[in-house]
Write an enzyme that holds these catalytic residues in place. Structure first.
Site, mmCIF file in Angstrom:
data_model
loop_
_atom_site.group_PDB
_atom_site.id
_atom_site.type_symbol
_atom_site.label_atom_id
_atom_site.label_comp_id
_atom_site.label_asym_id
_atom_site.label_seq_id
_atom_site.Cartn_x
_atom_site.Cartn_y
_atom_site.Cartn_z
ATOM 1 N N LYS A 117 -43.568 -20.912 -21.382
ATOM 2 C CA LYS A 117 -44.324 -20.321 -21.206
ATOM 3 C C LYS A 117 -45.572 -21.424 -21.479
ATOM 4 C CE LYS A 117 -41.600 -16.918 -23.914
ATOM 5 N NZ LYS A 117 -41.259 -15.636 -24.567
ATOM 6 N N GLU A 200 -49.663 -20.228 -30.807
ATOM 7 C CA GLU A 200 -50.833 -18.828 -30.238
ATOM 8 C C GLU A 200 -50.826 -18.289 -32.202
ATOM 9 O OE1 GLU A 200 -48.960 -17.329 -26.790
ATOM 10 O OE2 GLU A 200 -48.616 -15.464 -28.129
ATOM 11 N N ARG A 292 -37.417 -10.926 -12.876
ATOM 12 C CA ARG A 292 -36.286 -10.225 -12.999
ATOM 13 C C ARG A 292 -36.664 -8.596 -13.043
ATOM 14 N NH1 ARG A 292 -36.157 -8.430 -17.842
ATOM 15 N NH2 ARG A 292 -36.828 -10.077 -19.324
HETATM 16 P P1 ADP Z 1 -39.914 -13.278 -25.243
HETATM 17 O O1 ADP Z 1 -39.798 -13.586 -24.155
HETATM 18 O O2 ADP Z 1 -39.203 -13.897 -26.220
HETATM 19 O O3 ADP Z 1 -39.871 -11.358 -25.273
HETATM 20 P P2 ADP Z 1 -42.488 -12.537 -25.872
HETATM 21 O O4 ADP Z 1 -44.308 -13.774 -26.039
HETATM 22 O O5 ADP Z 1 -42.766 -12.040 -24.801
HETATM 23 O O6 ADP Z 1 -41.337 -12.930 -26.092
HETATM 24 O O7 ADP Z 1 -43.464 -11.293 -26.929
HETATM 25 C C1 ADP Z 1 -42.668 -10.886 -26.975
HETATM 26 C C2 ADP Z 1 -43.342 -9.637 -28.690
HETATM 27 O O8 ADP Z 1 -44.087 -10.360 -29.044
HETATM 28 C C3 ADP Z 1 -44.393 -9.059 -27.397
HETATM 29 O O9 ADP Z 1 -43.929 -8.006 -27.396
HETATM 30 C C4 ADP Z 1 -45.074 -8.980 -28.915
HETATM 31 O O10 ADP Z 1 -44.646 -7.726 -29.945
HETATM 32 C C5 ADP Z 1 -45.022 -10.085 -29.898
HETATM 33 N N1 ADP Z 1 -46.221 -11.344 -29.568
HETATM 34 C C6 ADP Z 1 -46.269 -12.742 -28.892
HETATM 35 N N2 ADP Z 1 -47.103 -12.628 -28.435
HETATM 36 C C7 ADP Z 1 -47.841 -12.301 -29.661
HETATM 37 C C8 ADP Z 1 -49.116 -12.623 -30.146
HETATM 38 N N3 ADP Z 1 -49.933 -13.777 -29.830
HETATM 39 N N4 ADP Z 1 -50.176 -11.344 -31.765
HETATM 40 C C9 ADP Z 1 -49.164 -10.678 -32.016
HETATM 41 N N5 ADP Z 1 -47.567 -10.181 -31.052
HETATM 42 C C10 ADP Z 1 -46.910 -10.899 -30.289
#
Ligand code: ADP
Length: 452
Positions: A117, A200, A292
């Site tokens: 990521k 982040e 995917r």
């Molecule tokens: P994964 O790959 O485990 O699904 P993601 O990076 O796609 O992880 O994030 C999953 C969820 O986590 C997002 O849909 C959101 O709800 C929350 N999230 C991710 N990054 C942030 C952020 N910087 N601030 C607030 N919530 C976040």
């Protein structure tokens, strides 16, 4: 070059294996199912043209060697990995290709690149696609502290190779960061086999908005609309819809442009999803790219009329996309609810044998499932047992149909999350489209307090 695919091995189980078989049948493609002993009576096994046992180990859906040897023995032209399991495993994709079999997904080296990521963030940053403020590469505790100081708390510690909502930890102070950094790394190491983390900024109560992309081998990249997946529990999606009730035409153009710019930059091919979070000011930040088919793809299919699995197969054959322009006009609205085998009160898994199923009869409702009386829901796999997707001319029509369908859906022998889904869909916040990614956690907390 067009290689016609006439036989596909589906390296998956459950509702997604059944859903892939449905499209293959429509296209006259033969299917090969694989199964572990606990799945011997599963629906995907009953529906496939050929079936091969993986043996008694329930985790053999991850056994690359075994699956490849079945693919070779059965003489398939292609492998469709579905989602989860080996779908984003670069080694598996490479082994499939090295065996002279078509991989229905992006190339293995792209999977490897986007698996990180932080690399994804770096690429987005370099091409001017906004990302959540934070580190541009994996960090040590000392670096994390420096960055957190600049960003301000709360911040998230995220696993570089995390997924499925696991490997994300919120820290609210410097003291917490110091205390939890190593703990987070230990957890991540066991789950993802990598100890890399990045930092982040935590965006308070964002909405999760993602763009469905199709990209062919000839350089055509289009967007099929966005999906909103803000109703989540522990960072995992529960209810998804398309289009999003908050995305304006202008915002849609902007996120399409971001998503397409990114996918063109990396040379993406096949179906993929670019995920963003949107803050309350309407700013978008790219968070990751899924390489995917997504669990929630049916909502897009329902409002565009496009069969995404069919597109994946055609793209893998080397054909050009028939639709060359991104889609901006949708037919109505669709909402999907994920039904889990879980106790809706205690929120714990509820594996067991399904003794009775009655499917909803509401019109304009699609049910993607792998259920039948007598079927075993084993404890080893994701507890998702069905997805109920309702279509309506308006969001409200889709919502009321979905509630009606969920009320009619009867599954006996195991507990399901249906009552909780109905409650969430009936809440004023959902009705008014005022949801964010913390909404469901807050909803569950207040529901529990009400019951106490
Ligand atoms: P994964 O790959 O485990 O699904 P993601 O990076 O796609 O992880 O994030 C999953 C969820 O986590 C997002 O849909 C959101 O709800 C929350 N999230 C991710 N990054 C942030 C952020 N910087 N601030 C607030 N919530 C976040």
């Amino acid at each position: 070059m067009v290689d016609r695919i006439s036989k596909i091995l589906i390296s998956n189980r459950g509702e997604i294996a059944v859903r892939i078989i449905r499209t293959c049948r429509k296209l006259g493609i033969r299917t090969v199912a694989i199964y572990t002993n606990v799945d011997a009576n599963a629906l995907h096994v009953k529906l496939a043209d050929e079936t091969y046992s993986l043996g008694s180990n329930p985790y053999s859906y991850l056994d690359i060697e075994k699956i490849i040897s079945i693919a070779k023995k059965s003489g398939v032209d292609a492998v469709h990995p579905g989602y989860g399991f080996l779908s984003e495993n670069a080694k598996f994709a490479k082994t499939v290709e090295d065996s002279g079999i078509i991989w229905i997904g992006p190339k293995w080296n792209l999977i490897e690149l986007l698996e990180s990521k932080s690399r994804t963030r770096l690429i987005a940053h370099e091409i001017g696609v906004p990302i959540v403020p934070g580190s541009l590469e994996p960090v040590s505790l000392t670096e994390a502290k420096k960055i957190a100081e600049k960003l301000g708390f709360p911040v998230l510690i995220k696993a570089d190779r995390g997924g499925g909502g696991r490997g994300i930890r919120i820290v609210r102070s410097m003291e917490e960061l110091e205390r939890l950094f190593d703990v987070a790394i230990e957890e991540i190491k066991t789950s993802f086999g990598s100890d890399k983390v990045y930092i982040e900024k935590y965006i308070p109560r964002p909405r999760h908005i993602e763009v469905q992309i199709l990209a062919d081998q000839h350089g055509n990249v289009i967007a099929l609309g966005e999906r909103e997946c803000s109703v989540q529990r522990r960072y995992q999606k529960v209810i998804e819809e398309a289009p999003s009730p908050v995305v304006t035409e202008e915002e849609r153009r902007k996120i399409y442009e971001y998503a397409i710019r990114f996918m063109k930059r990396v040379g993406y091919v096949n179906a993929g999803t670019v995920e963003f979070i949107r803050d309350d000011q309407g700013n978008y930040y790219l968070i990751e790219v899924n390489k995917r088919i997504q669990v929630e793809h049916p909502v897009t299919e329902m409002i565009t009329g496009i069969d995404i699995v069919e597109q994946q197969i055609r793209i893998a054959e080397g054909r050009e996309l028939e639709i060359k322009e991104s889609i901006y006009r949708f037919n109505g609205h669709a909402i999907e609810a994920r039904v889990y085998a879980e106790d809706p009160e205690k929120l714990l898994p509820s594996p067991g044998t399904v003794t009775w199923v009655e499917f909803p009869k509401t019109e304009h409702v699609r049910i993607d499932h792998a259920l039948a009386p007598g079927i075993e829901i084993p404890p080893y796999y994701d507890p998702l047992i069905a997805k109920v997707i309702a279509w309506g001319r308006t969001r409200e029509e889709a919502r009321t149909r979905l509630i009606k369908a969920l009320t009619e859906f009867k599954v006996e022998g195991i507990k399901t999350s249906i009552p909780l889904l109905i409650d969430v869909l009936s809440s004023p916040e959902f009705i008014e489209g005022r949801v964010h990614t913390e909404f469901m956690n807050e909803f569950i907390r207040s529901r529990m307090q009400r019951k106490e």
